[in-house]
Enzyme design. Structure first.
Site, PDB file in Angstrom:
ATOM      1  N   LYS A 124      81.925  -8.243  47.588  1.00  0.00           N
ATOM      2  CA  LYS A 124      81.386  -7.824  48.887  1.00  0.00           C
ATOM      3  C   LYS A 124      81.802  -8.752  50.042  1.00  0.00           C
ATOM      4  CE  LYS A 124      77.324  -5.399  47.150  1.00  0.00           C
ATOM      5  NZ  LYS A 124      75.898  -5.151  47.294  1.00  0.00           N
ATOM      6  N   GLU A 140      79.157  -4.457  63.187  1.00  0.00           N
ATOM      7  CA  GLU A 140      78.337  -5.589  63.600  1.00  0.00           C
ATOM      8  C   GLU A 140      77.405  -6.087  62.481  1.00  0.00           C
ATOM      9  OE1 GLU A 140      74.932  -5.085  65.596  1.00  0.00           O
ATOM     10  OE2 GLU A 140      74.835  -7.272  65.757  1.00  0.00           O
ATOM     11  N   ASP A 157      73.346  -1.721  52.541  1.00  0.00           N
ATOM     12  CA  ASP A 157      72.323  -2.165  51.580  1.00  0.00           C
ATOM     13  C   ASP A 157      70.949  -2.380  52.225  1.00  0.00           C
ATOM     14  OD1 ASP A 157      73.875  -2.179  49.266  1.00  0.00           O
ATOM     15  OD2 ASP A 157      74.615  -4.209  49.635  1.00  0.00           O
ATOM     16  N   GLY A 216      63.956  -0.976  42.695  1.00  0.00           N
ATOM     17  CA  GLY A 216      65.209  -1.015  43.447  1.00  0.00           C
ATOM     18  C   GLY A 216      66.024   0.269  43.438  1.00  0.00           C
TER      19      GLY A 216
END
Ligand code: ATR
Length: 276
Positions: A66, A78, A103, A236
């Site tokens: 990532k 941004e 995320d 999650g």
């Protein structure tokens, strides 16, 4: 040419994203597919070149790439710039590859309706916490405390994002009654056999929400502990699905059905666990 999307990572075999995106593509009758790609250590640059050359329309990025993917993209939005990590790459109409991070927004969406003045306690100050704190900031939340085993890392996150207050785990535990939403992001959540918890919950408010970013197991040791106090718990899976839905909407300008997908994946993971 049939459009195609991908997820790159290492390991990748157990990713739920291919099932999720392929199901949505079929449901929305789109001529496209989504494939998992295992990228060997040290081969990220070549893999990104290949994705571009072979006409990939967009891809997700997971652990451990990532952060490392950023130099290979044309632009970073941004949010991803502030977080320092990209989980979604979009090919624009003029052929540029732009990195986003969905995320944190996916996580916030998974909480359902919450109020901007809710007081939030983050447990952990790693990459996942950074994405979520940034998304809270973007959404106008101001009351955020970050508690971490290594206090200096919590301080650094507060400083970098110019938001919130750093705490030790002990301080968080001692003042737990002050918080409406508690978010478990430490690596402890992933150890299914572990009974070690980042903090004790004996001072929790009765109307608090407790969330864990881990979805396998669906009920982490931390959520199991929270259930003893009869508070609302959120695993999650919602974050996984909502971050995916947001990526899907960037690629396809359509919003897939997230709620149905959460139910399906819960079933696949062997749970009958429903967030209360
Ligand atoms: P991720 O990208 O999933 O957030 P990470 O960046 O490696 O992963 O962050 C892991 C987080 O879990 C950190 O906040 C880490 O605390 P430290 O900053 O003190 O390392 C936390 N963590 C890992 N193991 C832990 C443990 N045994 N007890 C408490 N916190 C732990």
């Amino acid at each position: 040419m049939k459009k195609w999307f991908a997820v790159i990572g290492n390991p990748i075999a157990h990713s739920l994203s291919p099932y999720m995106h392929d199901t949505w593509l079929q449901e929305l009758e789109m001529e496209a597919t989504y494939i998992p790609i295992h990228v060997e250590e040290g081969k990220l640059e070549g893999a990104v070149q290949a994705l571009k050359l072979l006409g990939c329309s967009g891809w997700n990025v997971t652990v451990p790439y990532k952060e490392a993917i950023i130099p290979f993209l044309d632009e970073i939005d941004e949010s991803a710039t502030h977080i320092g990590a990209v989980n979604t790459v979009v090919k624009t109409v003029d052929g540029k590859f732009v990195g986003y991070n969905t995320d944190g927004f996916g996580f916030i969406q998974s909480l359902g309706p919450i109020k901007a003045d809710d007081r939030i306690l983050m447990l952990g100050a790693g990459g996942a916490a950074r994405g979520i704190v940034h998304a809270f900031k973007q959404r106008g939340f101001k009351n955020i405390a970050i508690a971490n085993r290594t206090y200096a890392n919590a301080e650094k996150l507060v400083e970098d994002l110019q938001l919130g207050q750093a705490l030790t785990l002990q301080e968080a535990e001692d003042n737990l009654e002050l918080f409406d939403i508690i978010v478990q992001t430490t690596s402890l959540g992933m150890k299914s056999n572990s009974t070690t918890l980042p903090i004790k919950l004996n001072k929790i408010k009765e109307d608090a929400i407790v969330a864990d970013i881990v979805y396998n197991p669906l009920v982490t040791p931390f959520l199991e502990e929270a259930e003893k106090y009869n508070v609302r718990t959120i695993n999650g899976l919602g974050m996984l699905v909502h971050q995916g839905a947001l990526a899907f909407s960037y690629w396809n300008e359509l919003n897939p059905d997230s709620d149905e997908m959460i139910l399906r994946l819960t079933e696949q993971l062997g749970g009958n666990y429903v967030n209360r």
